[in-house]
Design an enzyme around this catalytic site. Sequence first.
Site, PDB file in Angstrom:
ATOM      1  N   HIS A  57       0.836  -1.187   0.000  1.00  0.00           N
ATOM      2  CA  HIS A  57       0.000   0.000   0.000  1.00  0.00           C
ATOM      3  C   HIS A  57       0.882   1.253   0.000  1.00  0.00           C
ATOM      4  O   HIS A  57       2.083   1.200   0.305  1.00  0.00           O
ATOM      5  CB  HIS A  57      -0.903   0.009   1.227  1.00  0.00           C
ATOM      6  CG  HIS A  57      -2.053  -0.949   1.126  1.00  0.00           C
ATOM      7  ND1 HIS A  57      -3.003  -1.079   2.104  1.00  0.00           N
ATOM      8  CD2 HIS A  57      -2.422  -1.818   0.141  1.00  0.00           C
ATOM      9  CE1 HIS A  57      -3.893  -1.991   1.748  1.00  0.00           C
ATOM     10  NE2 HIS A  57      -3.560  -2.449   0.554  1.00  0.00           N
ATOM     11  N   GLU A  59       0.959   3.859   2.007  1.00  0.00           N
ATOM     12  CA  GLU A  59       1.529   4.246   3.298  1.00  0.00           C
ATOM     13  C   GLU A  59       2.746   3.400   3.635  1.00  0.00           C
ATOM     14  O   GLU A  59       3.757   3.914   4.130  1.00  0.00           O
ATOM     15  CB  GLU A  59       0.474   4.111   4.406  1.00  0.00           C
ATOM     16  CG  GLU A  59      -0.742   5.006   4.211  1.00  0.00           C
ATOM     17  CD  GLU A  59      -1.886   4.302   3.496  1.00  0.00           C
ATOM     18  OE1 GLU A  59      -3.034   4.580   3.816  1.00  0.00           O
ATOM     19  OE2 GLU A  59      -1.600   3.464   2.593  1.00  0.00           O
ATOM     20  N   MET A 171     -19.099   8.249 -41.316  1.00  0.00           N
ATOM     21  CA  MET A 171     -19.744   8.569 -42.579  1.00  0.00           C
ATOM     22  C   MET A 171     -20.977   7.687 -42.746  1.00  0.00           C
ATOM     23  O   MET A 171     -21.206   6.750 -41.983  1.00  0.00           O
ATOM     24  CB  MET A 171     -18.759   8.379 -43.728  1.00  0.00           C
ATOM     25  CG  MET A 171     -17.562   9.313 -43.650  1.00  0.00           C
ATOM     26  SD  MET A 171     -16.425   9.144 -45.053  1.00  0.00           S
ATOM     27  CE  MET A 171     -17.441   9.800 -46.375  1.00  0.00           C
ATOM     28  N   ARG A 192      -6.697   4.747 -22.676  1.00  0.00           N
ATOM     29  CA  ARG A 192      -6.718   3.280 -22.623  1.00  0.00           C
ATOM     30  C   ARG A 192      -5.830   2.781 -21.480  1.00  0.00           C
ATOM     31  O   ARG A 192      -6.178   1.834 -20.775  1.00  0.00           O
ATOM     32  CB  ARG A 192      -6.226   2.685 -23.944  1.00  0.00           C
ATOM     33  CG  ARG A 192      -7.217   2.784 -25.085  1.00  0.00           C
ATOM     34  CD  ARG A 192      -6.643   2.140 -26.331  1.00  0.00           C
ATOM     35  NE  ARG A 192      -7.601   2.140 -27.445  1.00  0.00           N
ATOM     36  CZ  ARG A 192      -7.368   1.613 -28.626  1.00  0.00           C
ATOM     37  NH1 ARG A 192      -6.182   1.040 -28.866  1.00  0.00           N
ATOM     38  NH2 ARG A 192      -8.273   1.642 -29.573  1.00  0.00           N
ATOM     39  N   ASP A 208     -13.629  -3.742 -37.930  1.00  0.00           N
ATOM     40  CA  ASP A 208     -12.315  -3.123 -37.805  1.00  0.00           C
ATOM     41  C   ASP A 208     -11.252  -4.011 -37.165  1.00  0.00           C
ATOM     42  O   ASP A 208     -10.057  -3.739 -37.312  1.00  0.00           O
ATOM     43  CB  ASP A 208     -12.415  -1.835 -36.982  1.00  0.00           C
ATOM     44  CG  ASP A 208     -13.331  -0.799 -37.622  1.00  0.00           C
ATOM     45  OD1 ASP A 208     -13.489  -0.842 -38.852  1.00  0.00           O
ATOM     46  OD2 ASP A 208     -13.872   0.033 -36.876  1.00  0.00           O
ATOM     47  N   ARG A 215      -0.616   2.066 -27.575  1.00  0.00           N
ATOM     48  CA  ARG A 215       0.530   2.249 -28.457  1.00  0.00           C
ATOM     49  C   ARG A 215       1.192   3.605 -28.178  1.00  0.00           C
ATOM     50  O   ARG A 215       1.221   4.504 -29.014  1.00  0.00           O
ATOM     51  CB  ARG A 215       0.091   2.134 -29.926  1.00  0.00           C
ATOM     52  CG  ARG A 215      -0.420   0.741 -30.249  1.00  0.00           C
ATOM     53  CD  ARG A 215      -0.618   0.500 -31.728  1.00  0.00           C
ATOM     54  NE  ARG A 215      -1.724   1.249 -32.302  1.00  0.00           N
ATOM     55  CZ  ARG A 215      -2.996   0.867 -32.227  1.00  0.00           C
ATOM     56  NH1 ARG A 215      -3.338  -0.228 -31.567  1.00  0.00           N
ATOM     57  NH2 ARG A 215      -3.944   1.574 -32.812  1.00  0.00           N
ATOM     58  N   GLU A 261     -15.441   2.358 -26.486  1.00  0.00           N
ATOM     59  CA  GLU A 261     -14.881   3.035 -27.658  1.00  0.00           C
ATOM     60  C   GLU A 261     -15.779   2.983 -28.894  1.00  0.00           C
ATOM     61  O   GLU A 261     -15.566   3.750 -29.823  1.00  0.00           O
ATOM     62  CB  GLU A 261     -13.516   2.442 -27.988  1.00  0.00           C
ATOM     63  CG  GLU A 261     -12.443   2.809 -26.985  1.00  0.00           C
ATOM     64  CD  GLU A 261     -11.067   2.911 -27.612  1.00  0.00           C
ATOM     65  OE1 GLU A 261     -10.934   2.683 -28.811  1.00  0.00           O
ATOM     66  OE2 GLU A 261     -10.116   3.238 -26.877  1.00  0.00           O
ATOM     67  N   GLY A 263     -19.335   0.913 -31.196  1.00  0.00           N
ATOM     68  CA  GLY A 263     -19.722   1.997 -32.074  1.00  0.00           C
ATOM     69  C   GLY A 263     -20.909   2.761 -31.512  1.00  0.00           C
ATOM     70  O   GLY A 263     -21.229   2.693 -30.318  1.00  0.00           O
TER      71      GLY A 263
END
Length: 328
Positions: A57, A59, A171, A192, A208, A215, A261, A263
């Site tokens: 911890h 402390e 889009m 992240r 995706d 990164r 994140e 959709g």
Amino acid sequence: MLPTDSPAADRRWMNAALALSERTRARTYPNPNVGCVLVRDGAAVGRGWTQPDGRPHAEAMALDQAGERARGATAYVTLEPCAHASPRGPACADLLVAAGVARAVVALGDPDPRTDGSGLARLRGAGIAVAVGIGAEAARRAMAGFLTRRALGRPHVTLKLALSLDGAAAMADGRSQWITGPEARAHAHLERARHEAILVGRGTWEADRPRLDVRLAGLEARVPLRVVLSTEAFPADERNPRWIDTPPQIASLPADHLLIEGGARTAAAFLRADLVDRLLLYRAPILIGGGRTLPDIGLATLRDAHARWRLADSRQLGSDRLEVYERG
């Protein structure tokens, strides 16, 4: 030099303890990320923060660094020192008493029923002067995950949205890479690193195949748990992430901080379920026209939309604007 126990000095040293607590945010689950500074004669003699996996911890770490210099010092701690012994270490309240600190400044009480006031009582019973509440708001923000889990039984949820000026998240055909620029995307990777788990919808995952990793140089080892929201069964293997089929199932995740994140339908599902605590809105200076926006989030009237969110922070990230909102 300011006296050690002046209000200005107390705020200064508590801010230092809060900064230390951020070093292991999202790495101490299920323990809180706590910071501690020991101050004697106006100088820091010990610094500590909860270590990865929860021990030592803060402390204990600060006292070990201070040694005999802790006697007569003031301990600045972002959360009430624990009062329960554990196989992994002694109670921090007992350690502070044994070290002979003269004063303790504590930002927040600990809601854990094993401590919840007992730590402060033990310090006072040993003749240690105790002040509570300095830096409380900032401490609640720094330990939002731990506190939300204790209060609501689920992670603290941050929803990230990258939007155009006309409110489009993608889009018309669903393409959304990239709405924002490199600076905003780098900031998103920092976020992240501050969460134990990242969630996307199944559509986003299949379209995706996002890596959902960090990164940024020096933070590559931060690997959040990957989670997919899907109403259909999702095969679990080493390549696929964890699967939940309803937003309330986030309560079962081994995480105190969850980042959503994508959709748009997933974002709307969590907003409809009233399970979002914080919004990250990255606004790009572009117009899309006819793009995809958030679907229905369950509001009956415009009146219901007001007073739900308050602006907590805003900053420029390259050509994009970040706005951070918290529950009102």
